[in-house]
Write a protein that holds these residues in place. Structure first.
Motif, PDB file in Angstrom:
ATOM      1  N   ALA A 126       0.925  -1.385   0.026  1.00 21.54           N
ATOM      2  CA  ALA A 126       0.040  -0.053   0.063  1.00 21.54           C
ATOM      3  C   ALA A 126       0.911   1.341  -0.147  1.00 21.54           C
ATOM      4  CB  ALA A 126      -1.152  -0.067   1.203  1.00 21.54           C
ATOM      5  N   CYS A 157      -9.799  -4.515   1.312  1.00 19.46           N
ATOM      6  CA  CYS A 157      -8.384  -4.792   2.123  1.00 19.46           C
ATOM      7  C   CYS A 157      -8.900  -5.341   3.730  1.00 19.46           C
ATOM      8  CB  CYS A 157      -7.738  -3.593   2.327  1.00 19.46           C
ATOM      9  SG  CYS A 157      -6.067  -3.481   3.241  1.00 19.46           S
ATOM     10  N   THR A 160      -3.822  -5.138   7.156  1.00 19.60           N
ATOM     11  CA  THR A 160      -2.431  -4.658   6.715  1.00 19.60           C
ATOM     12  C   THR A 160      -1.378  -4.772   7.938  1.00 19.60           C
ATOM     13  OG1 THR A 160      -2.976  -2.422   7.279  1.00 19.60           O
ATOM     14  CG2 THR A 160      -3.262  -3.028   5.173  1.00 19.60           C
ATOM     15  N   MET A 189      -7.193   0.740   7.966  1.00 22.29           N
ATOM     16  CA  MET A 189      -7.210   0.390   6.753  1.00 22.29           C
ATOM     17  C   MET A 189      -7.938  -1.131   6.517  1.00 22.29           C
ATOM     18  SD  MET A 189      -3.392   1.240   5.768  1.00 22.29           S
ATOM     19  CE  MET A 189      -3.589   0.997   3.912  1.00 22.29           C
ATOM     20  N   SER A 190      -8.234  -1.698   7.483  1.00 25.12           N
ATOM     21  CA  SER A 190      -9.237  -2.914   7.199  1.00 25.12           C
ATOM     22  C   SER A 190     -10.661  -2.730   7.006  1.00 25.12           C
ATOM     23  CB  SER A 190      -8.975  -3.869   8.344  1.00 25.12           C
ATOM     24  OG  SER A 190      -9.401  -3.121   9.632  1.00 25.12           O
ATOM     25  N   PHE A 193     -11.600   0.162   2.480  1.00 23.23           N
ATOM     26  CA  PHE A 193     -10.421   0.330   1.329  1.00 23.23           C
ATOM     27  C   PHE A 193     -10.574  -0.687   0.581  1.00 23.23           C
ATOM     28  CE2 PHE A 193      -9.005   3.110   4.931  1.00 23.23           C
ATOM     29  CZ  PHE A 193      -8.462   4.146   4.340  1.00 23.23           C
ATOM     30  N   TRP A 228      -6.610   7.244  -1.509  1.00 26.41           N
ATOM     31  CA  TRP A 228      -6.025   7.744  -0.144  1.00 26.41           C
ATOM     32  C   TRP A 228      -4.707   7.321   0.332  1.00 26.41           C
ATOM     33  CZ3 TRP A 228      -9.112   9.150   4.315  1.00 26.41           C
ATOM     34  CH2 TRP A 228     -10.263   9.860   4.073  1.00 26.41           C
ATOM     35  N   ASN A 229      -4.146   6.537  -0.297  1.00 28.59           N
ATOM     36  CA  ASN A 229      -2.780   6.059  -0.206  1.00 28.59           C
ATOM     37  C   ASN A 229      -1.609   6.755  -0.938  1.00 28.59           C
ATOM     38  OD1 ASN A 229      -3.418   4.321  -2.376  1.00 28.59           O
ATOM     39  ND2 ASN A 229      -1.895   2.897  -1.511  1.00 28.59           N
ATOM     40  N   HIS A 255     -11.137   4.650  -0.723  1.00 27.50           N
ATOM     41  CA  HIS A 255     -11.920   4.873   0.648  1.00 27.50           C
ATOM     42  C   HIS A 255     -13.312   5.187   0.247  1.00 27.50           C
ATOM     43  CE1 HIS A 255     -12.646   4.745   4.711  1.00 27.50           C
ATOM     44  NE2 HIS A 255     -12.330   5.772   4.791  1.00 27.50           N
ATOM     45  N   PHE A 610      -2.606  10.567   7.690  1.00 26.20           N
ATOM     46  CA  PHE A 610      -2.537   9.344   6.797  1.00 26.20           C
ATOM     47  C   PHE A 610      -2.641  10.087   5.494  1.00 26.20           C
ATOM     48  CE2 PHE A 610      -4.767   6.532   4.229  1.00 26.20           C
ATOM     49  CZ  PHE A 610      -4.315   5.145   4.588  1.00 26.20           C
TER      50      PHE A 610
END
Length: 850
Positions: A126, A157, A160, A189-190, A193, A228-229, A255, A610
């Motif tokens: 990610a 996702c 992570t 993040m679980s 996403f 978002w990442n 997201h 983030f």
């Protein structure tokens, strides 16, 4: 030749060996495929969707493989540097045998540092993040399938892991480092996403199919607005000359919300997919991100796409229409449609102060800009992304006892009016302001019907995307048997968008977007030839399924923005609330108030960390101020999606991409039908109360809404008034008298019944006489009899007379009754002189007796 759409599960990376890769036959591209001369697309035989991570003290090694294990690549990440991420990529495609030999070579060469180390399976990277010292690598360790589009899986996702890049990670300020790590992990993040290995989930279906070259001049092959990442991908690689298109191990994450269900229509299967993409610009918590910022980005910006497709074939294309002529030309599948909506906060400068700890903080317009520069940037960006026309649906309140939302109404109306005066007439924004809350409370309008009218007008203006021509069934249905009749022979495109908002862009906005989605679903199914009319009735299986999907969609968006689920749902505005809706609304309001008052500050700080947003903005030059009158760019007002150009691009796309058969179907892998995602997907046949018999029932027919009698209801009424139903629908005098006695016991004895004390006590303890109670029970039982009659059941007495007549007509003699009684009676009647009319009457009566 296309195979039937019986999709298999995405392959599991657990099938890969830990120490090496088995040799596979390398698949080569089809030599007969003739790429278009003007096509600059990068041809990819298959995508990488499995990764193995090897770790030692000096380096990370990541082996990327496709599902059929026919292509492999390797990436090396240096672990000795503390200040930067050093990545060495090998663009060479290796076979399984070649990759096994390379891994053995690396194992021998790294014996001094512990060899390759233990292999671990991951599903992608990610990005990388850095706090006070050293970099961390974010790897996806668990995933789950949530949707299927054109043979491409969309994943959620699930989990992570954060792995330090440097083997000797030195931290000078461990307390501050740990605080930032904990803050970073507050963005879970679980949850919500999503990513895909082979499908661009950051763009709409129309963009993916009709504009495949849209990223040809950019560094990244995705729409970074919804990634978002992006900061975790771009920050460590900002000095790298290599573009992101050569980095298949870096996965862009959106997201929002992704949901898919299938509609079973008398044996035909239709997939309904809902994708919500939340913008990373000006993202945050409810009361801390309001309105618009200087760049024209608004708070709570979400793009919602509704995709409806029929699963006749798996890919986005059909096989060739005729015999081969030396050129392999596929045909675009006409079974895909999509409709896009947009929601976002009101694009003016406004805030709400939360220090007073009030459930509804006052709204303040912080900056009054007479030229609406920020709003002009916002709408110009909408023209650039969606085209024209733009419909603005404003659902905030118009009249309030204490002005709150109405302040924004006047300012927003003036804003759109000001900007519209400089636009050409054919591109002016369509502004509709409607107090939806007041219309619901005062019952002056049918909220859903009014929204459906607005939705129909908006869809007719913007259109929707359809990848094929009009079905032949429409022409036959309309009587146009001549091929020269005017039937649509081209694809449909959506130019423009409807922008919906209320004060929070949550409850009212989600209900309005559901109505738009329901109306669009009818047109999409009509374009696919599934229904004969685009008008879908409520209370049908199809609309009920779509309602649940939009409820989940609205709850997810609300939880991300406010920390609580929706308060007012679609059933509320349909005036069909659930029995526990009031208590649920109270709980959600309390939860929303608690989250907004106590948790939003930490949540906003975590989101900023983030996304890479600095806590304090650095001194940078403000955005360049545009012209006051020509606030828009003329090129943004041009037709964004042209039919001829998009049709050509669509043909180019289907002839270049889509080679996924070996990895999608896995012909050498034994799987059971129950594990197939398309088989286990939610559908209308899985709604509560459905059985296999309902497969022959159309999901577009409304269910019976005739009121049925519930015995418990009448029993409850009788218990409330102090009596119980009897078998003969009579009245229990004993129960009435006992209740009368109880009421009399409650009343104290009063000497003077005309005194004020006696009057007050009688009013506090009202007494109903037995006669009045008996009369009321007669009235209730009368309604009870009418309800029973609605169920086509006869009264007991009439039913008994009818049954006796049937038995006598068959010659059945009742027990205990002799035939001599009837014979004597008939003889007596015959002995009397009854005249002409009497003889006919006796004959008729004898016939009736027999």
């Amino acid at each position: 030749m296309d195979r039937p759409a019986s999709q298999s599960d995405p392959p599991s990376s657990s099938t890969l060996p830990a120490t090496g890769l088995q040799s596979k036959v390398v698949e080569s591209p089809d030599k007969s495929i003739q790429l278009p001369a003007n096509c600059n697309l990068i041809y990819k035989l298959s995508t990488f969707n499995k990764f193995i991570l090897y770790e030692n003290k000096l380096r990370f090694y990541i082996v990327a493989s496709n599902a059929s294990d026919s292509r492999h690549r390797i990436v090396k990440i240096d672990r000795t540097s503390h200040t930067e991420v050093v990545i060495v990529e090998d663009d060479t495609d290796y076979s399984g045998k070649q990759m096994s030999n390379m891994l053995k070579m690396l194992e021998d060469g790294n014996k001094g540092s512990g060899g390759l180390g233990k292999a671990r399976v991951i599903f992608g990277i990610a990005g990388f993040v850095k706090f006070t010292a050293g970099w961390y690598m974010i790897v996806i360790s668990k995933r789950s399938v949530v949707a299927l589009l054109g043979g491409h899986y969309l994943y959620h996702c699930e989990n992570t892991e954060m792995i330090p890049v440097s083997s000797n990670h030195k931290i000078e300020r461990p307390a501050e480092e740990q605080r930032l790590v904990n803050m970073f992990k507050q963005v879970d993040m679980s949850k919500n996403f999503y990513f895909s290995y082979s499908y661009d989930i950051t763009s709409t279906l129309q963009n993916n199919l009709t504009k495949p070259e849209r990223f040809s001049g950019t560094k990244w092959p995705f729409n970074d607005r919804y990634v978002w990442n992006f900061h975790m991908i771009a920050a460590p690689l900002k000095d790298s000359p290599t573009t992101g298109i050569n980095r298949p191990w870096l996965l862009p994450l959106i997201h929002g919300h992704v949901d898919q269900a299938k509609l079973t229509v008398l044996g035909r299967v239709v997939f309904v997919t809902l994708i919500a993409r939340r913008s990373r610009h000006y993202a945050g918590a409810r009361y801390l991100t309001r309105g618009v910022n200087e760049e024209g980005n608004v708070a709570n910006e979400v793009e919602t796409e509704q995709i409806v497709s029929e699963a006749l074939t798996t890919p986005f294309y059909f096989p060739p229409a005729g015999p081969s002529t030396g050129e392999y030309q596929r045909r675009p599948s006409p079974q895909y449609t999509s409709y896009v909506q947009y929601r976002g906060s009101i694009p003016i400068y406004w805030t709400q102060e939360t220090t007073s700890m009030t459930p509804r903080p006052p709204i303040e317009i912080s900056v009054v800009d007479p030229f609406y520069v920020a709003a002009s940037r916002h709408f110009d960006e909408l023209f650039a992304r969606y085209g024209a026309p733009i419909t603005v649906l404003n659902l905030i309140k118009r009249r309030e006892p204490q002005p709150r939302e109405s302040k924004l109404l006047d300012e927003y109306t003036q804003c759109v009016k000001y900007l519209n005066q400089f636009l050409p007439d054919e591109y002016k924004m369509v502004y509709r302001a409607w107090d939806m809350s007041r219309a619901y409370k005062e019952k002056t309008q049918d909220v859903i019907s009014y929204l459906e009218d607005i939705a129909e007008v908006s869809i007719q203006m913007t259109g929707f995307f359809h990848s094929g021509a009009e079905p032949l069934a429409h022409c036959l249905h309309n009587g146009n048997f001549d091929e020269n009749e005017r039937c649509r022979r081209s694809i449909l495109l959506q130019n423009g968008v409807c922008r919906t908002n209320c004060v929070d862009c949550l409850d009212r906005t989600n209900a309005a977007q559901f109505v738009f989605g329901k109306r669009a679903l009818g047109h999409q199914l009509y374009a696919l030839g599934v229904v004969a009319s685009p008008n879908l009735p409520f209370d049908s299986d199809a609309v009920n399924m779509l309602t649940e999907m939009y409820h989940d969609h609205g709850d997810t968006i609300a939880l991300q923005y406010t920390g609580s689920a929706l308060v007012n749902r679609v059933e509320t505005y349909r005036r069909m609330p659930h029995w526990n809706s009031h208590s649920r609304d109270i709980i959600e309001n309390i939860r929303r108030f608690y989250a907004n008052s106590l948790l939003d500050a930490d949540k906003q700080a975590a989101i900023n960390l983030f996304l890479g947003v600095a806590a304090e903005r650095s001194l940078v030059l403000p955005p360049k101020r545009g012209q006051y009158q020509k606030w828009f760019q003329k090129r943004h007002l041009q037709v964004l999606y042209d039919v001829l150009e998009c049709s050509s691009s669509l043909c180019d796309f289907v002839n270049v991409g889509g080679e996924f058969w070996a990895e999608y179907y896995r012909p050498l892998l034994f799987t059971s039908l129950g594990k197939h995602f398309a088989y286990s997907m939610n559908s209308t046949l899985k709604l509560p109360g459905k059985t296999l018999k309902d497969i022959a029932y159309s999901p577009f027919l409304p269910h019976s809404t005739h009121p049925t009698h519930h015995p418990r209801l009448m029993a409850g009424v009788r218990r409330w008034i102090g009596t119980y139903p009897s078998s003969q629908h009579g009245f229990s005098k004993k129960a009435l008298s006992s209740k009368q006695e109880v009421l009399k016991l409650d009343l104290p004895s009063i000497d003077d019944p005309r005194s004020s004390a006696a009057l007050a006590k009688r009013l506090l303890h009202p007494d109903v006489s037995v006669e009045e109670q008996t009369e009321y029970l007669k009235y209730v039982d009368q309604c009870f009899a009418l309800l029973e009659a609605c169920n086509d059941e006869a009264e007991p007495e009439d039913k008994e007379i009818y049954e006796r007549f049937v038995r006598k007509s068959k010659g059945v003699v009742e027990e205990g009754i002799s035939c001599d009684i009837y014979a004597t009676y008939v003889q007596i009647i015959e002995a009397e002189d009854v005249g002409i009319y009497g003889e006919d009457l006796v004959a008729t009566y004898e016939q009736w007796l027999r």
